[in-house]
Design a protein around this motif. Structure first.
Motif, PDB file in Angstrom:
ATOM      1  N   GLN A   1       8.761  12.795   6.090  1.00 34.92           N
ATOM      2  CA  GLN A   1       8.837  12.862   4.631  1.00 34.92           C
ATOM      3  C   GLN A   1       7.560  13.471   4.048  1.00 34.92           C
ATOM      4  OE1 GLN A   1      11.432  12.327   2.867  1.00 34.92           O
ATOM      5  NE2 GLN A   1      10.894  11.703   0.803  1.00 34.92           N
ATOM      6  N   ARG A   2       6.418  13.097   4.603  1.00 37.30           N
ATOM      7  CA  ARG A   2       5.144  13.651   4.119  1.00 37.30           C
ATOM      8  C   ARG A   2       5.102  15.162   4.308  1.00 37.30           C
ATOM      9  NH1 ARG A   2       0.134  14.492   6.716  1.00 37.30           N
ATOM     10  NH2 ARG A   2      -1.677  14.406   5.294  1.00 37.30           N
TER      11      ARG A   2
ATOM     12  N   SER B   1       0.853  -1.191   0.000  1.00 39.91           N
ATOM     13  CA  SER B   1       0.000   0.000   0.000  1.00 39.91           C
ATOM     14  C   SER B   1       0.890   1.243   0.000  1.00 39.91           C
ATOM     15  CB  SER B   1      -0.906   0.006   1.227  1.00 39.91           C
ATOM     16  OG  SER B   1      -0.149   0.021   2.411  1.00 39.91           O
ATOM     17  N   PRO B   2       0.390   2.358  -0.571  1.00 39.01           N
ATOM     18  CA  PRO B   2       1.202   3.579  -0.637  1.00 39.01           C
ATOM     19  C   PRO B   2       1.485   4.165   0.735  1.00 39.01           C
ATOM     20  CG  PRO B   2      -1.045   4.011  -1.357  1.00 39.01           C
ATOM     21  CD  PRO B   2      -0.914   2.529  -1.227  1.00 39.01           C
ATOM     22  N   THR B   3       2.655   4.746   0.871  1.00 38.52           N
ATOM     23  CA  THR B   3       3.046   5.386   2.120  1.00 38.52           C
ATOM     24  C   THR B   3       2.397   6.773   2.201  1.00 38.52           C
ATOM     25  OG1 THR B   3       4.994   6.470   1.184  1.00 38.52           O
ATOM     26  CG2 THR B   3       5.260   4.199   1.970  1.00 38.52           C
ATOM     27  N   PRO B   4       2.414   7.411   3.391  1.00 40.52           N
ATOM     28  CA  PRO B   4       1.835   8.769   3.502  1.00 40.52           C
ATOM     29  C   PRO B   4       2.472   9.775   2.541  1.00 40.52           C
ATOM     30  CG  PRO B   4       2.137   7.819   5.676  1.00 40.52           C
ATOM     31  CD  PRO B   4       2.762   6.856   4.715  1.00 40.52           C
ATOM     32  N   SER B   5       3.782   9.705   2.358  1.00 40.68           N
ATOM     33  CA  SER B   5       4.419  10.662   1.443  1.00 40.68           C
ATOM     34  C   SER B   5       4.046  10.377  -0.007  1.00 40.68           C
ATOM     35  CB  SER B   5       5.939  10.629   1.619  1.00 40.68           C
ATOM     36  OG  SER B   5       6.494   9.419   1.137  1.00 40.68           O
ATOM     37  N   GLN B   6       3.841   9.112  -0.349  1.00 36.43           N
ATOM     38  CA  GLN B   6       3.414   8.782  -1.705  1.00 36.43           C
ATOM     39  C   GLN B   6       2.002   9.294  -1.966  1.00 36.43           C
ATOM     40  OE1 GLN B   6       4.218   4.506  -1.559  1.00 36.43           O
ATOM     41  NE2 GLN B   6       5.864   4.757  -3.060  1.00 36.43           N
ATOM     42  N   ARG B   7       1.125   9.166  -0.986  1.00 36.03           N
ATOM     43  CA  ARG B   7      -0.225   9.719  -1.135  1.00 36.03           C
ATOM     44  C   ARG B   7      -0.174  11.245  -1.295  1.00 36.03           C
ATOM     45  NH1 ARG B   7      -1.352   6.199   3.334  1.00 36.03           N
ATOM     46  NH2 ARG B   7      -2.410   4.282   2.668  1.00 36.03           N
TER      47      ARG B   7
ATOM     48  N   PRO C   1      10.361   5.883  -1.719  1.00 33.11           N
ATOM     49  CA  PRO C   1       9.963   4.825  -0.788  1.00 33.11           C
ATOM     50  C   PRO C   1       9.700   3.486  -1.479  1.00 33.11           C
ATOM     51  CG  PRO C   1       8.754   6.851  -0.342  1.00 33.11           C
ATOM     52  CD  PRO C   1       9.457   7.046  -1.653  1.00 33.11           C
TER      53      PRO C   1
ATOM     54  N   TYR D   1      11.180   2.119   2.548  1.00 29.57           N
ATOM     55  CA  TYR D   1      11.372   2.852   3.803  1.00 29.57           C
ATOM     56  C   TYR D   1      10.770   4.243   3.670  1.00 29.57           C
ATOM     57  CZ  TYR D   1      13.913   5.642   7.303  1.00 29.57           C
ATOM     58  OH  TYR D   1      14.245   6.505   8.324  1.00 29.57           O
ATOM     59  N   GLU D   2      10.017   4.659   4.689  1.00 34.77           N
ATOM     60  CA  GLU D   2       9.420   5.993   4.733  1.00 34.77           C
ATOM     61  C   GLU D   2      10.142   6.822   5.791  1.00 34.77           C
ATOM     62  OE1 GLU D   2       6.042   8.888   4.131  1.00 34.77           O
ATOM     63  OE2 GLU D   2       7.091   7.401   2.967  1.00 34.77           O
TER      64      GLU D   2
END
Length: 288
Positions: free
Chosen positions: A89-90, A1-7, A79, A84-85
């Protein structure tokens, strides 16, 4: 699933779509001025949006959406590569987006004010319109954009760094990704090498570093590497083959792009033989 920064990068891609629409609209108006001169289907808009403004925005917004798209790609894929997040980063992704909006809105406003003679010569260079195609934005906005690119490079490196500590087939492709990202972050600095009263021959030399090497060279290398990463994650090609193919494409891109820059440098006093070499090698850019 996408990480917070990817979202968080999703808003970048919505912005890219909006900027493309703005570029198309400015292009339509600019082209239509060739028919009516000062109007758009009978509506007199030249006093508000003169040709110099619409054409400047058409070119400048194109660079902005291309840069935004690949900046978002770098932030998204970081990521994905390392699994790794990084902490905060977000927040960094959101802060960078805010800075990008300030540069886009501020530079476009400054260009409008400059064309309408609302700024002095000195302020027009700093905040308004420099008058050089593709690097029209004022020097202050240039510096802020360069700072934003350096922040982007920091965010990408901190996300990818854990992957450098592991060995595997992805490592050559990873280094190529980081080198191309560093080139994007650093080579825009070539656009800061002239001042308000620098001779045109010197300005043209450095301007084409930005246009031909930054936009048309290193962005292509970065794009090729990102696509290669996605293909390996989908299992379509082996990482070793992806790295070799990306490196070969990068070699052709840069061989054509770096030497090919010379065919733009007539006004920099470049000898005829250099212009000829530049024209020949520039034609190689379509090979990959």
């Amino acid at each position: 699933s996408p990480t917070p920064s990817q979202r968080a990068t999703l808003i970048y891609f919505f912005t890219v779509s909006a900027l493309i629409l703005v570029q198309i609209l400015m292009g339509v108006i600019t082209a239509h001025y060739g028919v009516e001169g000062d109007g758009f289907y009978g509506i007199k808009i030249a006093d508000i949006l003169p040709y110099s403004v619409t054409r400047t925005w058409h070119v400048q917004v194109g660079i902005f959406w291309i840069a935004t798209a690949w900046l978002a790609a770098g932030l998204f894929i970081g990521p994905l590569i390392s699994g790794y997040e990084p902490k905060y980063q977000r927040l960094g992704v959101h802060a960078l987006f805010g800075a990008l909006l300030i540069v886009v809105a501020g530079s476009m406003t400054g260009e409008w004010l400059s064309v309408h003679n609302r700024l002095s010569d000195a302020n027009a260079f700093l905040w308004g319109h420099q008058g050089y195609e593709y690097v029209d934005l004022g020097r202050v906005w240039q510096v802020l954009l360069f700072a934003g690119l350096l922040i982007w490079l920091f965010l990408v490196v901190r996300a990818v760094r854990p992957a450098l500590k592991t060995s595997g087939e992805h490592k050559p492709l990873l280094w190529l990704f980081l080198l191309s990202a560093a080139a994007i972050g650093l080579f825009y600095g070539a656009g800061l090498q002239w001042g308000q009263h620098t001779h045109l021959s010197m300005v043209e030399y450095w301007r084409w570093w930005v246009v031909h090497l930054w936009v048309e060279g290193f962005f292509e290398v970065f794009a090729t590497t990102v696509i290669a990463f996605f293909f390996t994650r989908l299992g379509l090609i082996r990482p070793a083959l992806a790295a070799k193919s990306a490196l070969l494409s990068a070699t052709i891109f840069l061989a054509g792009g770096i030497i090919g820059t010379c065919h733009h440098l007539y006004f920099s006093g470049t000898p005829t033989v250099a212009l000829a070499f530049g024209a020949v090698f520039s034609a190689l850019e379509v090979v990959p």
